[in-house]
Design a protein around this motif. Structure first.
Motif, PDB file in Angstrom:
ATOM      1  N   LEU A 110      -8.815  -0.954  -2.218  1.00 17.11           N
ATOM      2  CA  LEU A 110      -9.304  -0.142  -1.105  1.00 17.11           C
ATOM      3  C   LEU A 110     -10.731  -0.511  -0.701  1.00 17.11           C
ATOM      4  O   LEU A 110     -11.396   0.254  -0.002  1.00 17.11           O
ATOM      5  CB  LEU A 110      -9.250   1.341  -1.482  1.00 17.11           C
TER       6      LEU A 110
ATOM      7  N   ASP B 259      -9.709   0.708  -6.751  1.00 20.62           N
ATOM      8  CA  ASP B 259     -10.988   0.558  -6.072  1.00 20.62           C
ATOM      9  C   ASP B 259     -11.081  -0.806  -5.393  1.00 20.62           C
ATOM     10  O   ASP B 259     -11.609  -0.935  -4.282  1.00 20.62           O
ATOM     11  CB  ASP B 259     -12.117   0.742  -7.078  1.00 20.62           C
TER      12      ASP B 259
ATOM     13  N   LEU C  17      -9.233  -1.922   6.413  1.00 17.45           N
ATOM     14  CA  LEU C  17      -8.104  -1.018   6.239  1.00 17.45           C
ATOM     15  C   LEU C  17      -8.143   0.072   7.303  1.00 17.45           C
ATOM     16  O   LEU C  17      -9.220   0.573   7.637  1.00 17.45           O
ATOM     17  CB  LEU C  17      -8.133  -0.395   4.841  1.00 17.45           C
TER      18      LEU C  17
ATOM     19  N   TYR D 294       0.821  -1.210   0.000  1.00 20.60           N
ATOM     20  CA  TYR D 294       0.000   0.000   0.000  1.00 20.60           C
ATOM     21  C   TYR D 294       0.861   1.268   0.000  1.00 20.60           C
ATOM     22  O   TYR D 294       0.455   2.295  -0.559  1.00 20.60           O
ATOM     23  CB  TYR D 294      -0.947  -0.007   1.197  1.00 20.60           C
TER      24      TYR D 294
ATOM     25  N   LEU E 253     -15.066   6.003  -1.174  1.00 20.85           N
ATOM     26  CA  LEU E 253     -14.164   5.714  -0.060  1.00 20.85           C
ATOM     27  C   LEU E 253     -14.755   6.184   1.260  1.00 20.85           C
ATOM     28  O   LEU E 253     -14.662   5.492   2.286  1.00 20.85           O
ATOM     29  CB  LEU E 253     -12.812   6.385  -0.291  1.00 20.85           C
TER      30      LEU E 253
ATOM     31  N   VAL F 160      -6.861   5.023   4.367  1.00 24.30           N
ATOM     32  CA  VAL F 160      -7.917   5.454   3.456  1.00 24.30           C
ATOM     33  C   VAL F 160      -7.945   6.974   3.345  1.00 24.30           C
ATOM     34  O   VAL F 160      -8.105   7.536   2.255  1.00 24.30           O
ATOM     35  CB  VAL F 160      -9.283   4.910   3.924  1.00 24.30           C
TER      36      VAL F 160
ATOM     37  N   TYR G 187       0.439   3.909  -2.882  1.00 25.33           N
ATOM     38  CA  TYR G 187       0.223   5.320  -2.568  1.00 25.33           C
ATOM     39  C   TYR G 187       1.176   6.211  -3.366  1.00 25.33           C
ATOM     40  O   TYR G 187       0.798   7.288  -3.842  1.00 25.33           O
ATOM     41  CB  TYR G 187       0.413   5.524  -1.063  1.00 25.33           C
TER      42      TYR G 187
ATOM     43  N   PHE H   6      -5.207   8.169   0.974  1.00 23.25           N
ATOM     44  CA  PHE H   6      -5.546   7.988  -0.434  1.00 23.25           C
ATOM     45  C   PHE H   6      -6.585   9.019  -0.876  1.00 23.25           C
ATOM     46  O   PHE H   6      -6.473   9.599  -1.963  1.00 23.25           O
ATOM     47  CB  PHE H   6      -6.055   6.569  -0.678  1.00 23.25           C
TER      48      PHE H   6
END
Length: 482
Positions: free
Chosen positions: A324, A321, A329, A296, A363, A334, A300, A337
């Motif tokens: 995430l 998508d 998470l 991740y 999100l 989150v 990122y 992002f």
């Protein structure tokens, strides 16, 4: 009767004979100046002659002695005749392999079809004795991909046969494994491109459907691709491999985890190559327990302005998508992002904004802990978010707010402004379907806009008085309505 005697060229039989080497040099006789019709007539004659001899068993069967030894050796007249004809047949197959490089497509196609006819006949009437009940003339299938680029569509017909496909894969793997020692240098980009085009094209159709049922075919397929991927690929070929890897290569490998190093290296390259490596990595992580601790963090770091302009934008956002989508998470991840995407949205084109704004809203729907980013009246005067921070944990995104989305409510494009205004309302629990907008392009937006019918058209009703409103302006006459 034969087209060419291999003794004069030093070439060896099979479809690999001659050809342009990986270093660009050619070792093939020049057929280009010969008359095409004469060559075609000779090929057809050899096809009929040796086809009949193979069917009737009139070629020497077993280990072929040198032609000089057969004349002086203790052989009967019939055996000497069969040995002599066997040498002529070998010369014919050698020449057919060389004709695969002829400039005329009809000559190439006829040579290929004649060789494949001999493959079929030798399989039925083998010339080499062995202890197996199954005989296949694999020496005729020493395939060189650069010779088949113009004949791929025709060659696919033969690849529907399991035995042909299996031995072609083995031949390609062996050929790839011997190129580096022969070339004594890194293979050229043109050679790598030809090989990739060859090994990827005819395995994309129905021929791969039977591979999962045959472990030996899977192993041959695996060795072929591993032999190709060991070379250092240029960026353009890197992308072509990664585009097909997740659905055309990985599912048919005997051990998909063997590509773990290749994919992790590709993921670290950056840019479009890293985006394309996501598909394969996701398959290994989900289905084969690949551990990637900094996945991740790397994902990122891929969020930069180029994601709105790359060719594979839709694929990237679809995978993003998916990555995430888990409710487990942490909120800081989150939020990082969502904040980074909203900051990138300030310079994104309208077609990218119509993707990223609903994406951010989804999100927030999945992770209610991040809803504090929408409105923070008592927050700091300066945005604490660190855009240049590579670690999402250290970016301080949780302390920030999505003021960028508020800014986009004044966007010049009405669709973008309308999408940004959704954040002012309580977000529904139902996520917005992104499938329809992921493929949206600026051309489609423009085409849609010019087809809209507007009822109220604002007009200028005051007569202009020059460029700056002065009566005696030099440009006044050009603005006159009279």
């Amino acid at each position: 009767m034969c087209l060419h005697d291999p003794a004069t060229s030093g070439a060896r039989g099979g479809l690999q004979t001659g050809g342009r080497q990986p270093n660009g040099e050619s070792n093939r006789p020049n057929f280009l100046a010969e008359d095409k019709e004469i060559i075609l007539c000779a090929i057809r004659t050899c096809s009929r002659l040796f086809g009949a001899l193979l069917t009737r068993g009139e070629l020497f069967v077993g280990r072929l002695p040198p032609e000089e030894d057969s004349v002086q050796g203790n052989y009967s007249a019939e055996e000497k005749y069969k040995i002599w004809m066997r040498h002529r047949y070998k010369s014919c197959t050698t020449c057919l392999g060389e004709l695969m490089a002829h400039e005329a497509f009809q000559v190439k196609e006829t040579a290929l079809c004649t060789l494949m006819k001999f493959v079929e006949l030798e399989a039925k009437h083998p010339l080499v004795k062995n202890e197996w009940s199954f005989n296949f003339p694999r020496e005729l299938l020493q395939v060189n991909g650069s010779e088949f680029l113009a004949l791929i569509s025709r060659f696919q017909e033969y690849m529907e046969h399991d035995d042909v496909r299996f031995f072609v894969m083995k031949a390609v793997a062996e050929n790839l494994g011997t190129v580096m020692p022969k070339a004594k240098q890194v293979p050229s980009t043109s050679w790598l491109r030809a090989e990739l085009c060859f090994i990827s094209s005819f395995f994309e159709v129905r021929s791969l459907e039977s591979i999962p049922l045959q472990p030996e075919h899977r192993r041959a397929f695996e060795r072929m691709w591993l032999g190709f991927l060991k070379y250092k690929l240029p960026g353009s070929l890197y992308k072509k491999v990664l585009v097909i890897l997740h659905d055309s290569i990985l599912p048919h490998l005997n051990e998909p985890t063997l590509l773990m190093d290749f994919l992790t290296v590709a993921y670290d390259v950056g840019g479009a190559i890293s985006l394309l490596a996501l598909n394969g990595l996701f398959v290994l992580i989900l289905q084969h327990n690949l551990e990637y601790p900094d996945f991740y963090t790397k994902l990122y770091s891929l969020l930069d302005p180029s994601i709105f302009h790359v060719k594979y934008r839709a694929r990237f956002f679809r995978l993003l998508d998916l990555f995430l989508s888990s409710s487990h998470l942490p909120a800081y991840l989150v939020a990082a992002f969502a904040k980074r995407l909203s900051r990138l949205a300030l310079t994104a084109p309208p077609d990218g904004l119509l993707i990223v704004i609903p994406f951010i809203c989804n999100l927030l729907r999945r992770h209610p802990a991040c809803l504090v980013l929408i409105h923070r009246p008592n927050g700091p005067a300066d945005d604490p978010y660190k855009m240049d921070e590579k670690d999402p944990l250290e970016s301080r995104a949780v302390e920030s707010s999505l003021w960028e989305i508020k800014t986009l409510q004044n966007h010049y494009h009405p669709d973008v402004a309308k999408a940004a205004e959704e954040i002012n309302l309580p977000l529904s629990q139902m996520e917005q379907d992104l499938s329809e907008i992921l493929e949206l392009t600026s051309f489609e937006i423009f085409d849609r806009d010019i087809k809209k019918e507007s009822k109220d058209v604002p007009l200028e009703y005051q007569q202009p008085r020059g460029l700056f409103g002065k009566k005696d302006d030099l440009c006044a006459e050009y603005f006159s309505l009279e």
